[in-house]
Design an enzyme around this catalytic site. Structure first.
Site, short mmCIF file in Angstrom:
data_model
loop_
_atom_site.label_atom_id
_atom_site.label_comp_id
_atom_site.label_asym_id
_atom_site.label_seq_id
_atom_site.Cartn_x
_atom_site.Cartn_y
_atom_site.Cartn_z
N ARG A 39 0.81 -1.22 0.00
CA ARG A 39 0.00 0.00 0.00
C ARG A 39 0.85 1.28 0.00
O ARG A 39 0.30 2.37 -0.08
CB ARG A 39 -0.97 -0.03 1.17
N LYS A 59 -7.56 -16.00 2.34
CA LYS A 59 -6.84 -16.53 1.17
C LYS A 59 -6.52 -18.01 1.34
O LYS A 59 -6.69 -18.81 0.41
CB LYS A 59 -5.53 -15.75 0.96
#
Length: 535
Positions: free
Chosen positions: A263, A499
C-alpha cells in the site's frame, strides 16, 4: 496508548466549547489553526479544539516517543517487527543525490536509483514508439494486472494525473479475479498494440497470476505464437525464476524490495504504468512532492506538522468522541479514486486488535475510512453527516485552479466545498429558521446542530508534485496514529486467513467428489454452487 497522557487529553476536552462559540471568542482562530507545507494548506480551525487541548495532544505524541519512531522509520530500523523488515518507502522518493539509507549496513539508494533509471528508459521507449509489439506495431494500450497496493495506487494516480498523461495511449487496470474485469478490458484493446504489466512481488498472488495467465492465453491465441509473450509482457517482481517461466524476458523485470509495503509502493516499480502514462519528468515531480512532505514530516515541530496534526485530530475523535468513521471528500473529479486508495492505506495499516506486545487493545483503532468526490456526495450521504446521529469528521480536499476551466463551474464547485464546511461547523438554529419564516412544525426538521468537525486541505492545482505530497501526508498521518495506538502498522496478517481457506474451498468447488469438511453453512453453499454449474 500512553494512559497518563491520554487522561490529560480527556480532562481538557471538558473545557472545549462548540465550534461556533470558539470562533466568536477568537477572531484569529482560523489563522491560529492553519498550516502550510509542500504546496498544501491545512485549515483545521473548524474542529472541536482549543490551543490548550492541542498542547495535550502534542504531549501525547511526545509520550508515545513519536520523534524517535519517525527517525527509526527513515533510517531503516526494522519497525515491521512481525515480518522482520525495515519500512523504507521514503527511500523510494528521496531526491537527495547524496543520500544514503542503510538496511543491515548496506546503502539501498544505488538500487533505488538504478530501478528508477531502468523504469525511465523503458517508459521512454514505449512512449516514443521504440518498443514495438510482436508484429512491429507500436504500443497504444497498457494493461496493469495487479491487486491491492499493486493496483489501487496506480489506478488512483493514473486518474488523478490524467491531464499529464499521453492522450494517444490508453491505460487499463485489472485486479478482480472476477473474469468480467479482464474480459471487458480485453474487449477494449487489440493484442498487437497492447503491453501487459504483471505486478506481483512473488509472482504467486492468486488473483494476479490467474488474470495474467488468462491474458497470456488470449494474447497467444490472438497473435498465434508463444514467443509473442516476451514483446507484450513485462513484470514488476523479484521472482526471476517464475517470471522467466511465465515467458517474460527477465531483462524486462523491474524489481523492488521487501521493505516496501504494497500500500506504500506507488513510488516503486509498481508505478511503472504511471510513468509510461505521464513520462519520466512528471514522475520525477511526483517523487519530489513526496520528498517535500517527507522532509516536512521528519523535521517540523509537532505544532507545525501537518501529518502529525491530522493524526492527532483523528485520535481525538476516534478515542475521545467515539467517532467510528471519517470521511474523505475530494472536490476534484481527478481524485475520484483517492478515498478508495486511502481505505487500504488506513484500514489495512491500523485495523489491528492487538498491541505491539501481542495483548488485546482496550481502545478503538483504525477508523473506517470512506468517501466520494464532491459535489456528488452532497446529493447522497451528506444528509447523514449534517443531521444524522453519527459524528463523522471529514477531510475536504480542493484545488484552487482547475485543469478544465468551463464557465463558472469551478467557482461553483469550490463555493460548495467552502459552504459545506461552514454549514457543518456552524449549523442553523431554530431561531434562524423562525426568522426566515419557517413554519413552526418544520423548524425541528430544518434545524442543523452544527459543531461537526472538518479539515480543509487546499493546493493551487493538482499536479504530480502536489499529488505526491498529498499521498505522503496521509501515509505519515496513518503512521503517527499507529505509533500512538501502539500497533504494528506495516503488516497485514488479517488478509491471509481468507486466502488460505479459499484454496480448500476451491478444491471442493472443482473436485469430482468434494470432501466438504467445512462448517454446515459453507458446505451448503458449495453444494448450491456445484448444482448451479452442473457439477
Amino acid at each position: 496508548m500512553n494512559e497518563a497522557a491520554w487522561n490529560e487529553v480527556k480532562a481538557e476536552m471538558a473545557n472545549v466549547k462548540t465550534i461556533k462559540e470558539m470562533f466568536a471568542e477568537d477572531p484569529q482562530r482560523a489563522e491560529r489553526f492553519t498550516l502550510e507545507a509542500a504546496g498544501w494548506t491545512l485549515d483545521y480551525s473548524k474542529n472541536r479544539i482549543t490551543p490548550a487541548l492541542m498542547k495535550k495532544l502534542y504531549k501525547l505524541a511526545e509520550a508515545s516517543n513519536l520523534r524517535e519512531e519517525i527517525e527509526k522509520m527513515f533510517t531503516g530500523a526494522k519497525i515491521n517487527e512481525t515480518e522482520g523488515r525495515a519500512v523504507l518507502h521514503t527511500a523510494l522518493r528521496n531526491c537527495d543525490p547524496d543520500a544514503k539509507v542503510l538496511v543491515d549496513g548496506r546503502d539501498v539508494m544505488p538500487d533505488v536509483r538504478a530501478v528508477l533509471a531502468k523504469m525511465g528508459d523503458f517508459s521512454d521507449s514505449v512512449r516514443k514508439g521504440a518498443w514495438r509489439g510482436f508484429t512491429g506495431k507500436r504500443i497504444k494500450n497498457v494493461v496493469n494486472i495487479g491487486i491491492g497496493g499493486s493496483d489501487l495506487g496506480p489506478v488512483m494516480a493514473n486518474i488523478a494525473l490524467t491531464p499529464y498523461s499521453k492522450r494517444n495511449m490508453k491505460f487499463f487496470f485489472v485486479s478482480n479475479v472476477d473474469s468480467t474485469h479482464l474480459a471487458e478490458t480485453l474487449r477494449s484493446v487489440k493484442a498487437a498494440e497492447t503491453l501487459f504489466i504483471i505486478a506481483s512481488k512473488t509472482f504467486t498472488t492468486q488473483e494476479t497470476m490467474s488474470n495474467a495467465e488468462a491474458a497470456r492465453e488470449w494474447l497467444v491465441k490472438e497473435l498465434g505464437d508463444k514467443s509473442a509473450v516476451a514483446k507484450h509482457f513485462v513484470a514488476v517482481s523479484t521472482a526471476a525464476k517464475e517470471v522467466a517461466e511465465f515467458g517474460i524476458d527477465t531483462a524486462n523485470m523491474f524489481g523492488f524490495w521487501d521493505w516496501v509495503g504494497g500500500r506504500y509502493s506507488l513510488p516503486s516499480a509498481i508505478g511503472l504504468s504511471l510513468m509510461i502514462a505521464i513520462g519520466r519528468s512528471n514522475y520525477a515531480k511526483l517523487l519530489k512532492g513526496y520528498w517535500k512532505m517527507d522532509k516536512h514530516f521528519r523535521t517540523a515541530k509537532f505544532e507545525r506538522n501537518i501529518p502529525v496534526n491530522l493524526a492527532l485530530l483523528g485520535i481525538l475523535y476516534a478515542n475521545g468522541y467515539g467517532a467510528e468513521t471519517y470521511c474523505c471528500l475530494p472536490y476534484d473529479q481527478y481524485l475520484s479514486r483517492f478515498p478508495a486508495y486511502l481505505q487500504q492505506m488506513d484500514m489495512e495499516s491500523n485495523g489491528k486488535g492487538v498491541t505491539k506486545d501481542g495483548k488485546p487493545v482496550t481502545y478503538s483503532t483504525g477508523p473506517i475510512e470512506w468517501g466520494e468526490p464532491g459535489t456528488n456526495g452532497q446529493h447522497s450521504f451528506y444528509q447523514l453527516i449534517h443531521q444524522g446521529t453519527h459524528l463523522i469528521p471529514c477531510d475536504f480536499i480542493g484545488c484552487c485552479r482547475t485543469h478544465n476551466p468551463i464557465g463558472d463551474l469551478h467557482d461553483k464547485l469550490m463555493a460548495n466545498l467552502f459552504a459545506q464546511t461552514e454549514a457543518l461547523a456552524f449549523g442553523k438554529t431554530a431561531e434562524q429558521c423562525r426568522a426566515e419564516g419557517v413554519p413552526e412544525k418544520l423548524v425541528p426538521f430544518k434545524t442543523f446542530e452544527g459543531n461537526r468537525p472538518t479539515n480543509t486541505l487546499l493546493c493551487d492545482q493538482l499536479t504530480p508534485e502536489t499529488l505526491g505530497a498529498l499521498v505522503a501526508m496521509y501515509e505519515h498521518k496513518v503512521f503517527v496514529q499507529g505509533v500512538i495506538w501502539n500497533v504494528f502498522s506495516f503488516d497485514q496478517w488479517g488478509v491471509q486467513l481468507g486466502k488460505v481457506l479459499a484454496k480448500g474451498v476451491l478444491k471442493d468447488l472443482v473436485a469430482a467428489k468434494p470432501e466438504l469438511k467445512h462448517d454446515s453453512s459453507t458446505n451448503q453453499l458449495i453444494l448450491r454452487y456445484r448444482k448451479a454449474v452442473g457439477r
